[in-house]
Each structure stands twice: as structure tokens, then as C-alpha cells.
Design a protein around this motif. Structure first.
Motif, short mmCIF file in Angstrom:
data_model
loop_
_atom_site.label_atom_id
_atom_site.label_comp_id
_atom_site.label_asym_id
_atom_site.label_seq_id
_atom_site.Cartn_x
_atom_site.Cartn_y
_atom_site.Cartn_z
N THR A 1 4.58 -21.69 -68.76
CA THR A 1 3.25 -21.28 -67.11
C THR A 1 3.15 -21.72 -66.50
OG1 THR A 1 2.00 -20.91 -69.84
CG2 THR A 1 0.64 -21.21 -68.33
N THR A 2 2.59 -21.08 -64.72
CA THR A 2 2.23 -21.40 -64.51
C THR A 2 1.23 -22.60 -64.64
OG1 THR A 2 3.12 -19.63 -62.76
CG2 THR A 2 1.82 -21.13 -61.72
N VAL A 3 0.27 -23.41 -63.72
CA VAL A 3 0.23 -24.80 -64.38
C VAL A 3 -0.39 -25.40 -62.67
CG1 VAL A 3 0.35 -24.47 -66.83
CG2 VAL A 3 1.24 -25.56 -65.50
N ARG B 1 9.64 -18.26 -62.48
CA ARG B 1 9.83 -17.64 -61.35
C ARG B 1 10.84 -15.90 -61.05
NH1 ARG B 1 13.84 -20.74 -58.42
NH2 ARG B 1 12.19 -21.07 -56.86
N THR B 2 9.96 -15.27 -61.96
CA THR B 2 9.76 -14.32 -62.18
C THR B 2 8.66 -13.35 -61.59
OG1 THR B 2 9.10 -13.91 -64.44
CG2 THR B 2 11.45 -14.37 -64.35
N SER B 3 9.21 -11.84 -61.86
CA SER B 3 8.74 -10.40 -61.43
C SER B 3 8.39 -9.69 -62.29
CB SER B 3 8.43 -10.40 -60.51
OG SER B 3 8.23 -10.81 -58.59
N VAL C 1 -4.41 -15.70 -58.39
CA VAL C 1 -4.98 -16.64 -59.23
C VAL C 1 -4.20 -18.13 -58.64
CG1 VAL C 1 -4.54 -17.53 -61.35
CG2 VAL C 1 -4.53 -15.33 -60.47
N TYR C 2 -3.29 -18.58 -58.28
CA TYR C 2 -2.42 -20.13 -58.26
C TYR C 2 -3.23 -20.88 -57.01
CZ TYR C 2 0.49 -17.94 -61.98
OH TYR C 2 1.30 -17.56 -62.92
N PRO C 3 -3.38 -20.36 -55.67
CA PRO C 3 -3.80 -20.90 -54.69
C PRO C 3 -5.76 -21.92 -55.52
CG PRO C 3 -4.04 -18.36 -53.86
CD PRO C 3 -3.19 -18.21 -55.41
N ALA D 1 6.59 -16.15 -81.14
CA ALA D 1 4.83 -16.68 -81.53
C ALA D 1 3.80 -16.68 -80.68
CB ALA D 1 4.42 -18.15 -81.69
N ASP D 2 3.38 -15.63 -81.62
CA ASP D 2 1.99 -14.63 -80.66
C ASP D 2 0.26 -14.55 -81.61
OD1 ASP D 2 2.01 -13.07 -77.62
OD2 ASP D 2 0.30 -12.92 -79.55
N ILE D 3 -0.48 -14.58 -81.85
CA ILE D 3 -1.96 -13.97 -82.22
C ILE D 3 -2.13 -12.95 -82.09
CG2 ILE D 3 -3.19 -16.32 -81.35
CD1 ILE D 3 -4.32 -14.98 -79.32
N GLY E 1 4.13 -12.22 -74.03
CA GLY E 1 3.46 -11.14 -73.52
C GLY E 1 4.71 -10.83 -72.55
N LYS E 2 4.07 -10.24 -71.38
CA LYS E 2 5.58 -9.27 -70.12
C LYS E 2 6.12 -10.43 -69.97
CE LYS E 2 1.60 -8.65 -67.85
NZ LYS E 2 0.62 -8.93 -68.75
N MET E 3 5.84 -11.38 -69.81
CA MET E 3 7.43 -12.56 -69.39
C MET E 3 8.32 -13.38 -70.57
SD MET E 3 7.50 -12.93 -66.28
CE MET E 3 6.96 -10.94 -66.02
N GLY E 4 7.07 -13.53 -71.79
CA GLY E 4 7.27 -14.32 -72.90
C GLY E 4 8.56 -13.27 -74.29
N1 NAD Z 1 3.72 -11.27 -65.23
C1 NAD Z 1 4.06 -11.58 -64.06
O1 NAD Z 1 4.49 -11.30 -63.54
C2 NAD Z 1 4.30 -13.30 -64.17
C3 NAD Z 1 4.92 -14.38 -63.45
C4 NAD Z 1 5.32 -15.18 -63.40
C5 NAD Z 1 5.15 -15.65 -63.64
N2 NAD Z 1 3.77 -15.76 -65.33
C6 NAD Z 1 3.59 -16.68 -65.86
O2 NAD Z 1 3.31 -16.52 -67.53
C7 NAD Z 1 2.26 -16.87 -68.09
C8 NAD Z 1 2.64 -15.47 -68.59
O3 NAD Z 1 2.42 -14.47 -68.74
P1 NAD Z 1 2.85 -12.76 -69.10
O4 NAD Z 1 2.07 -11.89 -68.34
O5 NAD Z 1 3.97 -12.97 -69.95
O6 NAD Z 1 1.40 -12.68 -69.63
P2 NAD Z 1 0.24 -11.36 -71.04
O7 NAD Z 1 -1.04 -11.29 -70.51
O8 NAD Z 1 1.34 -10.51 -70.42
O9 NAD Z 1 0.97 -11.86 -72.18
C9 NAD Z 1 0.75 -12.99 -72.69
C10 NAD Z 1 0.54 -12.96 -74.12
O10 NAD Z 1 0.56 -14.20 -75.09
C11 NAD Z 1 -0.34 -13.96 -76.44
N3 NAD Z 1 -1.38 -15.19 -75.99
C12 NAD Z 1 -2.53 -15.31 -76.06
N4 NAD Z 1 -3.22 -16.34 -76.69
C13 NAD Z 1 -2.01 -17.20 -77.50
C14 NAD Z 1 -2.05 -18.05 -78.48
N5 NAD Z 1 -3.32 -18.75 -78.43
N6 NAD Z 1 -1.76 -18.03 -78.70
C15 NAD Z 1 -0.06 -17.47 -78.86
N7 NAD Z 1 -0.29 -16.14 -77.60
C16 NAD Z 1 -0.86 -16.16 -77.08
C17 NAD Z 1 -1.19 -12.60 -76.10
O11 NAD Z 1 -1.04 -12.21 -76.62
C18 NAD Z 1 -0.13 -12.37 -75.13
O12 NAD Z 1 0.64 -11.50 -75.96
C19 NAD Z 1 1.22 -16.87 -66.74
O13 NAD Z 1 0.05 -17.21 -67.26
C20 NAD Z 1 1.57 -17.16 -65.69
O14 NAD Z 1 2.20 -18.28 -65.88
C21 NAD Z 1 4.17 -13.96 -64.87
#
Ligand code: NAD
Length: 422
Positions: free
Chosen positions: A141-143, A175-177, A286-288, A49-51, A29-32
Motif C-alpha cells: 500500500t502507498t503510505v 507501481r501500477t495503474s 491523495v498522496y501529496p 484475505a479480505d473482509i 481489490g483492484k490491485m490486490g
Molecule cells: N487503484 C490503483 O490504481 C492503485 C495504483 C497504485 C497503487 N495502489 C495502491 O493499492 C492500494 C489498494 O488499492 P485498490 O485500488 O486495490 O483498492 P480497492 O478499493 O480496489 O480494494 C481494497 C480491498 O481491500 C479490502 N479491505 C478493506 N478493508 C480490509 C481489511 N480490514 N482487511 C482486509 N481487506 C480489506 C476491500 O474489501 C477491497 O477488496 C491503494 O491504497 C494504493 O496504495 C492503487
């Protein structure tokens, strides 16, 4: 090359840089995707690896599906072309084929605002089916604190292998945006790494030292690393709540809150954030909730203060109109600033959604504007249209846009005069 258990961290770094380390990034996704592309760019072989089949297909074609991330198009295209980055929906095989597995899928809240770790757990189950001795698993992932050790670890140990002995584990929080992911990952600030044991912390440190030009800060365990990320978000949420209350107090006394905050912040111990219509996005609202309980009164109150700001904005629209003998009912109201943060195409938890909902409840005709959203996106994401020549009775600029929406506007509420008396 299996890397956990390697006494020489230089070997880990060399394996990474020379393409002898295969990394699976779970969640493109946006971070991965930025993280996967950077690992590939620095030398590793990367399997995303993504679904989501479309995400996987596009990535394999060298196409970046994430919008608004400067430099990511080139990074994905280049590394797919040179064979370092590929993607799959086969989550178990991705683990079997890798030495390092990084979990970067989202964690949500359920309807009771309790952490929903369903996706993190499901990915961990898949990794458990492919994990081998010498592998290294990283949770980005933030958990909620303790998740890496108490939730992910037991799932991975279903493989029959023992964490800390047969394979390593660490939490290394993202630790990104959005909109600045590449810059942040490459070293806007240091990476934080905490392993389940010393050997895991050392391994994580060696890996991220190859990526982050500002280096790595190691902490005592994965739980401290989880807490660091939560603390960063809490700081902002509580600070913004303070700014919002200062805005209400300043309004009561007829003071300009922006001038007050700007001036107070010239003193080195003061760093008050800005007031606004609320707090949005995937992270801060969300995180609080990952840590709120009966003892965390301040954090819970801060959430309530920030969540109450859309109501404040709507009241202000009401007051402004009634001062001019008009009412919200049947008025045309324009909301400028629909995304949660200016310039980032993201409407998750955006305060604008609540403002729109509440105004509609009072009978207003609500129109929208945001420079990063097209007409179709405004409609599908928030159910609003541009004013298209309609006379606007009141416009609310949630973000500080210096923009003329080409509409005939009677009253304007900007971030500055939103908190001003009269
Ligand atoms: N977006 C932000 O600004 C940001 C900033 C800091 C940290 N994060 C962290 O990154 C995490 C991910 O955020 P994001 O913005 O990349 O999310 P996102 O929604 O953009 O992407 C998530 C990806 O995970 C995939 N996915 C869902 N279920 C799956 C599974 N079972 N197996 C494999 N892939 C699967 C989705 O298809 C999607 O491509 C957040 O929960 C957070 O902890 C995000």
C-alpha cells in the motif's frame, strides 16, 4: 517453507516457484487481486484475505470481480482451478497459514486531509495474531514515509516476535495503474524494494525477481521505498499543475497550449504533462497530502492549482454561453468524460464530479456521457443521465473523446478549445 533468515536467496526463489511458499495477500481489490493471481501463476500457494464476503466467495469460484483488467479473468480462473489461489475472510488464519503476508489494502485521507491508516493498522493487528518466526511481511500500500517501520512494525511486534530478527519486513510499493495492473506487475518497469534491514531487502528482492521481468531496484530502507512511490505521484501532480498554469498563461496570450507543450517537449529536458479539468483517482490527488506540511509550499500550491480546474471549466462554460447571449441557469450542459482517466471505470476524485456539482449550483441541467459507463452506472456513480435527445446548449469534453453523443449540441468545449481565447 519459512523464508526469512534463509541465507540462500536461491532457496527462496525455488520455494516460490515450486509451491513451497504460501503468500497471504490482504486486500483483494483492484490491485490486490491481480497481485495474488500473479503470485499463484508464478508458483506460490496464495490465500487472498479480505473482509468482503462477496469478493471472497467470487474469488473461490474462480470469478474475477475487478472490471477492466485485461487478462485477469483467465488468471484468476486458471489458478483457482489448479488449487493455487483461494480466499478467506479469516484474516488471522490467513497469516497463520502463510510464510509471506502482503498488505495491499487502501490508505485514505481523513476529513482534515491527514493520512487515515486505519485499515493498514487493522490488517497489521490481524497479521500480528498469526505471525510466526521466519515469516516475511511486505507493505505494498502507498503510505506516508516511515509507516512500515514506525506504524506497522510496532503492531507486528505485539506478537512477542522481533522485526529484523524473528521475522522480516519490507516496503515494496505497488507501481501500477488500474487497467494495466498485470502488465505493470509483470514488468513494465522494475519493482522497488526496501527492507527494514539488509536481510529483509535481500528477501524481498528474491521474491519479486521471480515476478518482475525488468528486475528489482533495491533501496537503502523501507522509508526510501515509501518516498519513491510518493515522489512519483508528486512529480505528476506538480507537473500537471504546471501544465494547467501554462494553459492559463497561453490563454492570456492567445497561444495554443497543446502546441506549446508538444513543441517544448521535443527538447530532451522537458516533459510537461497535459492540462485538463483536474486530477482524479485514488493516487495522485491523495498522496501529496501524506507529506504536505508548512515547508512544502510547492506541493500544496500544485494541489490547489489542480483542485481549482473544475471551477475554471465551469467559468468557461459560463463565458461561452454568455458570449451567445445565454446563461448557465436553465441551460442544458453535457459533461463528456466522467471517469477520472479515459477508459478506466473509476470515478474516485474525478474532476467531473466537481464540475457537475458547480454547474448544478448555478442552475444548469447537467447530462453525462462516458463510453465506459452504462446509463445505470452514470446515474448511481455521478447522478447524471444521457441527454436522450435533449438539445444541449454547451458540451464539455473533459476527455479527448472523438465521439458524437447523438445530441443536438450548440457549443462544444473540447480539451483543446477549453484553454483557447475566443
Ligand atoms: N487503484 C490503483 O490504481 C492503485 C495504483 C497504485 C497503487 N495502489 C495502491 O493499492 C492500494 C489498494 O488499492 P485498490 O485500488 O486495490 O483498492 P480497492 O478499493 O480496489 O480494494 C481494497 C480491498 O481491500 C479490502 N479491505 C478493506 N478493508 C480490509 C481489511 N480490514 N482487511 C482486509 N481487506 C480489506 C476491500 O474489501 C477491497 O477488496 C491503494 O491504497 C494504493 O496504495 C492503487
Amino acid at each position: 517453507m519459512k523464508i526469512y533468515g534463509n541465507e540462500n536467496v536461491k532457496d527462496v526463489k525455488d520455494a516460490f516457484k515450486n509451491g513451497n511458499m504460501t503468500v497471504a495477500v490482504y486486500g483483494l481489490g483492484k490491485m490486490g487481486l491481480p497481485l495474488a493471481a500473479i503470485f499463484a501463476d508464478k508458483g506460490a500457494r496464495v490465500i487472498g484475505a479480505d473482509i468482503n464476503e462477496e469478493v471472497v466467495m467470487k474469488t473461490n469460484q474462480g470469478i474475477n470481480h475487478v472490471r477492466g483488467e485485461p487478462g485477469l479473468d483467465e488468471l484468476v480462473e486458471k489458478n483457482v482451478k489448479r488449487g493455487r489461489l483461494k480466499a478467506t475472510t479469516d484474516l488471522v488464519k490467513a497469516a497463520k497459514d502463510s510464510d509471506v503476508m502482503i498488505i495491499l489494502v487502501p490508505a485514505f485521507l481523513d476529513k482534515n486531509k491527514k493520512p487515515d491508516l486505519g485499515i493498514v493498522k487493522s490488517v497489521s493487528e490481524n497479521i500480528a495474531k498469526g505471525i510466526e518466526r521466519g515469516d516475511f511481511v511486505i507493505v505494498e500500500t502507498t503510505v506516508p514515509p516511515g509507516t512500515t517501520d514506525r506504524v506497522v512494525r510496532p503492531i507486528l511486534e505485539k506478537s512477542g516476535l522481533k522485526a529484523g530478527e524473528d521475522f522480516g519486513m519490507a516496503h515494496c510499493p505497488e507501481r501500477t495503474s488500474s487497467g494495466r495492473a498485470i502488465r505493470d506487475i509483470l514488468g513494465a518497469y522494475p519493482k522497488v524494494c526496501g527492507g527494514i534491514n539488509k536481510k529483509s531487502t535481500d528477501t524481498a528482492e528474491a521474491i519479486y525477481q521471480v515476478i518482475n521481468s525488468k528486475g528489482v531496484i533495491t533501496v537503502s530502507s523501507s522509508t526510501e521505498a515509501e518516498m519513491v512511490k510518493i515522489a512519483e505521484g508528486l512529480y505528476r501532480d506538480v507537473n500537471i499543475a504546471l501544465a494547467n498554469e501554462l494553459a492559463l498563461i497561453s490563454e492570456r496570450y492567445g497561444a495554443d497550449v497543446f502546441e506549446v507543450i508538444k513543441t517544448a517537449n521535443t527538447q530532451p529536458f522537458c516533459n510537461i504533462h497535459k492540462p485538463g479539468a483536474g486530477v482524479g483517482g485514488h493516487c495522485i490527488p491523495v498522496y501529496p497530502w501524506f507529506v504536505i506540511d508548512e515547508n512544502t509550499k510547492l506541493i500544496k500550491t500544485a494541489r490547489e492549482v489542480n483542485d481549482s480546474m473544475p471551477e475554471y471549466v465551469v467559468d468557461k462554460v459560463s463565458k461561452t454561453l454568455s458570449e451567445h447571449g445565454e446563461s448557465v441557469k436553465d441551460s442544458n450542459v453535457l459533461i463528456a468524460g466522467l471517469v477520472y482517466r479515459p477508459g478506466v471505470k473509476e470515478v474516485y476524485h474525478t474532476p467531473a464530479r466537481e464540475v457537475i456539482k458547480k454547474l448544478r449550483k448555478l442552475g444548469a441541467n447537467v447530462y453525462g456521457y462516458d463510453p465506459v459507463l452504462s446509463e445505470d452506472e452514470m446515474k448511481s456513480m455521478l447522478g447524471v443521465e444521457s441527454p436522450n435527445g435533449h438539445k444541449i446548449n454547451c458540451a464539455v469534453f473533459i476527455h479527448d473523446y472523438r465521439y458524437n453523443p447523438k445530441a443536438n449540441i450548440e457549443h462544444i468545449l473540447t480539451p483543446e478549445n477549453l484553454f483557447r481565447n475566443g
